[in-house]
Design an enzyme around this catalytic site. Structure first.
Site, PDB file in Angstrom:
ATOM      1  N   ASP A 519       0.858  -1.182   0.000  1.00 24.33           N
ATOM      2  CA  ASP A 519       0.000   0.000   0.000  1.00 24.33           C
ATOM      3  C   ASP A 519       0.902   1.242   0.000  1.00 24.33           C
ATOM      4  O   ASP A 519       2.130   1.140   0.123  1.00 24.33           O
ATOM      5  CB  ASP A 519      -0.886  -0.039   1.247  1.00 24.33           C
ATOM      6  CG  ASP A 519      -2.091   0.883   1.167  1.00 24.33           C
ATOM      7  OD1 ASP A 519      -2.219   1.622   0.176  1.00 24.33           O
ATOM      8  OD2 ASP A 519      -2.905   0.853   2.116  1.00 24.33           O
ATOM      9  N   GLU A 522       2.572   5.188  -3.901  1.00 22.97           N
ATOM     10  CA  GLU A 522       2.515   6.185  -4.971  1.00 22.97           C
ATOM     11  C   GLU A 522       3.828   6.957  -5.156  1.00 22.97           C
ATOM     12  O   GLU A 522       4.136   7.273  -6.309  1.00 22.97           O
ATOM     13  CB  GLU A 522       1.361   7.175  -4.721  1.00 22.97           C
ATOM     14  CG  GLU A 522      -0.026   6.582  -4.796  1.00 22.97           C
ATOM     15  CD  GLU A 522      -0.383   5.754  -3.572  1.00 22.97           C
ATOM     16  OE1 GLU A 522      -1.217   4.839  -3.692  1.00 22.97           O
ATOM     17  OE2 GLU A 522       0.170   6.015  -2.502  1.00 22.97           O
ATOM     18  N   ASP A 597      -9.098   3.647  -1.404  1.00 20.12           N
ATOM     19  CA  ASP A 597      -9.881   3.937  -0.203  1.00 20.12           C
ATOM     20  C   ASP A 597     -11.242   4.515  -0.559  1.00 20.12           C
ATOM     21  O   ASP A 597     -11.482   5.728  -0.459  1.00 20.12           O
ATOM     22  CB  ASP A 597      -9.105   4.897   0.696  1.00 20.12           C
ATOM     23  CG  ASP A 597      -7.808   4.279   1.203  1.00 20.12           C
ATOM     24  OD1 ASP A 597      -7.689   3.048   1.164  1.00 20.12           O
ATOM     25  OD2 ASP A 597      -6.922   5.037   1.642  1.00 20.12           O
TER      26      ASP A 597
END
Length: 960
Positions: A519, A522, A597
Site C-alpha cells: 500500500d 505512490e 480507499d
C-alpha cells in the site's frame, strides 16, 4: 472527501496551464497558425525497420533553432513507435540550476521497467518519398501506412487507405527546450532587460500547498495532439472515478472542465465522476467505432494530463441521408521525459490488447487461492481474533480463502516485525489457517520507520538505499510510523537488500503461506506536496522524482514480487501474490490491484464497475474494489448488494477502516447473511471458469471482465454501457444491482438471434438492441445470463476454501445457440507453482455440435416437426505436445471426473431419449442415463446427464 483543494487543478500546474494556452493560441489563430516544428528532409533515413531524422523547432524569438532527434520504429506486430528527444539535453550540453546533481538528459529508462517484449522491428519496410512527405507501408499485411509530413511535422496513421490516427494535425506539438534563466531584475546603471515573450512564472520554480519545487532543469514539458477521426468513443487511461466512455474535458455539456490527470496520489474517500487523479496510471487509450478499434500508449512516467474534445461534422446534403461523423481530438502533455508513443491500428479490441500485452507483459496467472474471497479489515487485533474470525466463517458455512492483516500487526509500525503482545504466535496462527487450506496476507509499505535500534532502517541509511532529497541526502518525510524514509526500488542494491528481508530466517513468523500487500506506494508522503514526494527528490542514477513518479509504485511491487520468489527454493518456487494500490503499465505482470480507499456509499459501488472494466481493457485484469466500502458503515442492503456485485470482481476482497463497525459476512444477520452466502458460494462454484479466464488473460492479454463494446464491437447501442459485463469467454453476462431500493435491473441485449438464458432458471431471451427488465430481489441472486453457444464448467460441492475443492468433480453447463452448437474451455494446473510453464497442466476444449440425419424413432416424428439430429459433446486436447510434466500432472488428476452435464436450450425432439453413449480414451463404450425437461413458461428445455464418468484430463465423446 479528498477534493481538489488538496490536489492541483490544471490552472495550478504550470506546464498544464502552458500547454492548454498553447493549444488555445493555435486554435484562435485558425488558418494562420503554423506549427513551428519541421522535419529536416535531408536528415530522414529508413534502415532496418527504423526511420530516423531530426525535427527542427523554430523559436519565435529567433536565434538558434532546437534540434529534436526523431525515431519511428515499425515493429513486426504492426505497432509503430514514435520517439522524440532533445539533442542538447541528450548530449548533456545544458546547465542545471542550484548546483543540482540531477541527470541532464530527458528520462529515457521507462522502457526498462515497462517493456518486456514485442520490440523486434520489421526490417523489410520500405519508404516512399514525395515532396515534403515520407510514406511507409507496414504491418503484417502491409495495409498500414504512416504518412509523415515534413513541413510542418505531422503523421497520419492509415489502415486500408483510411486515416485512423493523426499526430499534430492541430499543430499543438510542443517540446519545451532547455534555455538558461534570464535575470529580469534591472541593475543600477544598466538598461532594463527585455520583457519576456512567454509566461515564465512557473518555469523556474513552482509552489503548492506550502512546498516549493526548485525545477533545476527549467521547463521541459512535452505535448502533442492526437486525433481519432470518425471515432466518438474513447476508453482507458485509468485510474479515474468516472464513466467507461471518457468525457470531454473543455466545458462541453455533461463533460468536465479539467483534463484527465495521471499523477499517482493518495486520494482517500475520492470524489465521483471526476477526471482528477487517483492511485495509478496506465496511459493507454483506445478509440472505438462500429467494427474498428485503434489506440495509443503514451509511455511517459511523469505527471500527465489529457484533454478530450469531440467535434461533429454534419452530413453532406448530397450524401442521401447518411449522418455526419464525430472526431475525437485528444491533447496529451507530460511534465518531463521523452515523447514516446506506441500506435495500434487494430482493427479489433482483441488486436489492441494483444499487441499492448506483448509489449508490457500479460496479466499474472495467480495462485488459485487468490481468486477466492479475501477477508480484510484495518485491523484484526490479535492472533486469537484471526482464529476466531476463521472459526466463525466455518460455523456459518461461508467459504473464504485469505485473511489479511493491516499495519497494526507490527511492533510500532515497523515492518518485518510482529507485535509480540497481540501476535505472540504467528506461526501457530498460520498453521490454524493452513489446516483449512487458507492463507494470510500482511501489509508491507515502502516507508521505513526512522527509529533507533531498528535494524531495517539502520541498513537502509548505512547502505544508501533510500530515496534522496534534492541535495542528494536521504529524504525524510511523514507517514504512518511518523518520521520515515523510503526505499528506492530503482536501485539494484536496494532490490537485493529488499529480497533478503523476506527470507524466512530474516522475517520470523512468515511461512510459505504468507503473502504481501503493498500500500502507500505512490508514494504517499503525508507532509509532501499533494501527499506525495517532492518532484526534485532524487532516485538511483540521479533521476528526479518528477521523471519517474508514475512508475515508482511498479518498482516497489517488483521488488516485493522478486522477494517472494527469492525466499523459496528455486526448485519449488510458488507464484507470488502481491496486491498493489499504485500501478503503471506493466504492473499487471506482478499481481493484483484495488481501487483504493473508497466509501461505503451507493455511488462508490456503482463507480466500481466502470473502474474495474477500465482496468481490464487496459491490460490489468486482476482488479477489484473494497467490498462494502473502506470508509464508513454500509447499510445491510448496501453490504449485501456489494457482495453480490463483488462476487464478479476479478479480485474479490472486503475491507474496512479501523473506525468502522465489524462487518464480517456472518454478522449481517437474516435476511442478509443468506444472499451474501449465496453470492460467495456462487463465486466458488464458478472458480473453474474464473481460473480459465485468468489463463486466457495470462496468455493473450484479453480481459477477464469485458465491457459490451469489447464483446460486441458492431453494436453501437452498447458502446457507452458500463454497468454490465461479460466474464471472459464464458458467455456469462452480469448486471449487478447498483441502486438503493432497487428490486429489478434492465439488461441491454444486443440485436441477435442467439438466445440468452437466465443462469438460474433457464428463462430464454433474445436481444433486440434494447433493455429487458429482470427481477432482482435482495434475497435472490445477481442477474446473470448465459449467452447461447458457450460451455462453462463449475464445481457444485460447497467447501470451506478453494484448496479443498481441488479434486472435486466438475459440472459442464452447455448453453446451445440457435443452431444447436456450443464451445468452451477448461484450464487446470496445480494452482500454485510454475510447473505449468513446463507443461504441467490440462487444457481442454469442449465442443457440442449437431448434424441432421434420418429420423429413426416414432417419438421424434410426432413431436411437432423437429428433425432428428446426430449430436455429440467432445473433449479435445489443447495441451500440444505432452512433456513428462504433462503426463505427471494428468496422472495426479486421474480421479477427477465430470459428474454432471447440463444442456440448456434443447429441442422437443429430445423428449424420447433416455440414454447417451460414452466413448472415452482407453475405456470401454458405455451407456449412461439421460433426463429431459421440456420448455415451460418461457423457460428453455434442458437435459441432464448424471454421472457420465468421463475424466477431465482425457479425450472423450458423448453421443446423444
Amino acid at each position: 472527501m479528498r477534493g481538489h483543494e488538496n490536489f492541483k487543478l490544471c490552472e495550478q500546474s504550470g506546464f498544464c496551464k502552458r500547454n492548454r494556452a498553447y493549444a488555445d493560441k493555435a486554435t484562435a489563430s485558425a488558418s494562420s497558425w503554423s506549427s513551428p516544428y519541421k522535419l529536416d528532409s535531408k536528415s530522414v533515413s529508413l534502415k532496418n525497420g527504423q526511420l530516423t531524422g531530426v525535427v527542427i523547432k523554430t523559436l519565435e524569438s529567433g536565434g538558434e533553432s532546437v534540434r529534436l532527434p526523431l525515431t519511428i520504429s515499425f515493429l513486426n506486430s504492426g505497432v509503430a513507435r514514435i520517439t522524440l528527444d532533445e539533442e542538447k539535453r541528450q548530449k548533456g550540453e545544458i546547465e542545471l540550476r542550484h548546483g543540482s546533481p540531477a541527470r541532464k538528459e530527458r528520462y529515457n529508462e521507462v522502457q526498462d521497467w515497462v517493456i518486456v517484449g514485442g520490440l523486434t522491428v520489421d526490417q523489410d519496410v520500405k519508404p516512399t518519398t514525395e515532396q515534403d512527405k515520407t510514406i511507409v507501408s507496414y504491418g503484417p499485411k502491409r495495409n498500414f501506412q504512416a504518412v509523415i509530413r515534413h513541413k510542418p511535422f505531422s503523421i497520419d496513421f492509415r489502415r486500408d487507405d483510411e486515416t485512423h490516427i493523426q499526430f499534430n494535425s492541430q499543430g499543438w506539438l510542443s517540446m519545451e527546450h532547455w534555455r538558461p534563466k534570464v535575470d529580469r531584475e534591472q541593475k543600477e546603471g544598466e538598461p532594463a532587460p527585455p520583457e519576456p515573450t512567454e509566461d515564465e512564472s512557473t518555469w523556474w520554480e513552482e509552489s503548492f500547498g506550502g512546498n516549493t519545487d526548485t525545477k533545476p532543469k527549467g521547463p521541459e514539458s512535452i505535448g502533442l495532439d492526437i486525433t481519432f477521426p470518425g471515432y466518438e468513443h474513447v476508453y482507458g487511461i485509468p485510474e479515474h472515478a468516472g464513466p467507461l466512455s471518457l468525457k470531454q474535458t473543455r466545458g462541453a455539456s455533461g463533460g468536465y472542465n479539467q483534463p484527465y490527470r495521471l499523477y499517482n496520489s493518495d486520494v482517500f474517500e475520492y470524489e465521483m465522476d471526476t477526471p482528477m487523479t487517483l492511485y495509478g496510471a496506465i496511459p493507454l487509450m483506445q478509440a472505438h467505432r462500429k467494427d474498428s478499434t485503434v489506440g495509443v500508449f503514451w509511455m511517459n512516467a511523469a505527471e500527465t494530463w489529457i484533454d478530450i474534445v469531440k467535434t461533429k461534422t454534419s452530413s453532406n446534403p448530397l450524401s442521401l441521408g447518411i449522418g455526419g461523423t464525430t472526431d475525437t481530438q485528444t491533447h496529451w502533455f507530460s511534465e518531463s521525459g521523452l515523447l514516446d508513443v506506441f500506435v495500434f491500428l487494430g482493427p479489433t479490441p482483441k488486436d489492441i490488447i494483444q499487441d499492448y500485452s506483448e509489449l508490457t507483459g500479460y496479466s499474472q496467472l495467480p495462485q488459485h487461492f487468490a481468486l477466492g474471497y479475501h477477508q480484510c479489515r484495518w485491523n484484526y487485533v490479535t492472533d486469537e481474533d484471526v482464529k476466531d474470525v476463521d472459526r466463525k466463517f466455518d460455523k456459518n458455512q461461508i467459504p473464504y480463502d485469505v485473511i489479511w492483516l493491516d499495519i497494526e500487526y507490527t511492533e510500532g509500525k515497523k515492518y518485518f516485525t510482529w507485535d509480540k503482545d497481540n501476535f505472540p504466535d504467528p506461526i501457530g496462527m498460520q498453521k490454524h489457517l493452513d489446516s483449512h487450506g487458507r492463507k494470510l496476507v500482511i501489509i508491507v509499505d515502502p516507508h521505513i520507520k526512522n527509529e533507533a535500534n531498528y535494524p531495517v532502517v539502520d541498513a537502509l541509511k548505512s547502505q544508501n538505499l533510500g530515496i534522496n532529497n534534492k541535495e542528494n541526502n536521504i529524504f525524510e518525510g511523514w507517514c504512518w510510523p511518523g518520521s520515515s524514509y523510503w526505499i528506492d526500488a530503482f536501485n539494484p542494491a536496494a532490490l537485493a537488500w529488499w529480497k533478503s528481508l523476506f527470507a524466512y530466517e530474516n522475517f520470523p513468523g512468515t511461512t510459505p503461506n504468507t503473502f504481501l500487500w503493498n500500500d502507500m506506494n505512490e508514494p504517499s508522503v503525508f507532509n509532501g506536496p499533494e501527499t506525495t514526494a517532492p518532484k526534485d527528490n532524487l532516485h538511483f542514477g540521479n533521476w528526479e522524482h518528477r521523471d519517474v513518479h508514475n512508475v515508482n509504485g511498479l518498482t516497489f511491487v517488483n521488488a516485493t514480487y522478486e522477494a517472494l520468489l527469492a525466499r523459496d527454493d528455486p526448485k519449488h518456487q510458488r507464484r507470488p501474490f502481491v496486491l498493489t494500490r499504485s500501478f503503471y503499465a506493466g504492473s499487471q505482470r506482478q499481481g493484483a490491484m484495488w481501487t483504493g480507499d473508497n466509501l461505503a456509499s451507493w455511488d462508490h459501488l456503482e463507480a466500481s464497475i466502470p473502474m474495474i472494466l477500465n482496468q481490464n481493457i487496459a491490460g490489468f485484469s486482476f482488479s477489484g474494489a473494497d467490498v462494502g466500502g473502506f470508509f464508513g458503515n454500509p447499510s445491510k442492503e448496501l453490504q449485501t448488494r456489494w457482495f453480490q456485485a463483488g462476487a464478479f470482481y476479478p479480485f474479490f476482497r472486503a475491507h474496512a477502516h479501523i473506525d468502522s463497525r465489524r462487518r464480517e459476512p456472518y454478522l449481517a444477520g437474516s435476511p442478509y447473511v443468506e444472499p451474501i452466502t449465496q453470492a460467495l458460494r456462487l463465486r466458488y462454484s464458478l472458480l473453474p471458469a474464473w481460473y480459465t479466464s485468468f489463463h486466457t488473460a495470462a496468455t493473450t492479454g484479453e480481459p477477464v471482465t469485458r465491457p459490451m463494446w469489447y464483446v460486441h464491437p458492431s453494436d453501437e447501442g452498447g458502446f457507452a454501457l458500463d454497468d454490465q459485463f461479460y466474464v471472459g469467454d464464458t458467455g456469462l453476462l452480469v448486471k449487478p444491482v447498483l441502486k438503493e431500493g432497487a428490486t429489478s435491473v434492465d439488461i441491454y441485449l444486443p440485436p441477435s438471434n442467439v438466445p440468452y438464458y437466465d443462469y438460474f432458471t433457464y428463462e430464454t431471451y433474445f436481444g433486440q438492441g434494447k433493455s429487458i427488465k429482470f427481477d432482482a430481489p435482495l434475497e435472490g441472486h445477481t442477474p446473470v445470463l448465459m449467452h447461447g453457444g458457450h460451455i462453462l464448467l463449475r464445481k457444485e460441492r460447497p467447501r470451506k476454501s478453494s484448496a479443498l475443492m481441488k479434486f472435486d468433480p466438475y459440472t459442464l453447463v452447455v448453453a446451445l445457440d440457435n443452431s444447436g452448437r456450443a464451445t468452451g474451455e477448461l484450464y487446470i494446473d496445480d494452482g500454485e507453482s510454475f510447473e505449468y510453464q513446463k507443461g504441467a497442466f490440462i487444457h481442454r476444449r469442449f465442443r457440442f455440435s449437431s448434424a441432421p440425419h434420418a429420423a429413426s424413432s416414432s417419438a421424434s416424428k410426432q413431436d411437432g416437426g423437429d428433425k432428428e439430429t446426430h449430436l455429440s459433446l467432445v473433449s479435445e486436447d489443447l495441451n500440444g505436445a505432452p512433456t513428462k510434466q504433462t503426463v505427471a500432472f494428468v496422472k495426479s488428476m486421474k480421479d477427477v471426473k465430470v459428474e454432471k452435464i447440463i444442456i440448456v436450450g434443447v429441442p422437443k425432439a429430445w423428449a424420447a431419449r433416455t440414454e447417451v453413449v460414452v466413448h472415452e480414451d482407453g475405456e470401454k463404450e458405455r451407456r449412461v442415463a439421460f433426463l429431459y425437461k421440456g420448455p415451460e413458461k418461457g423457460r428453455a428445455g434442458w437435459a441432464i446427464v448424471r454421472d457420465p464418468g468421463v475424466h477431465v484430463g482425457k479425450g472423450w465423446r458423448i453421443e446423444f
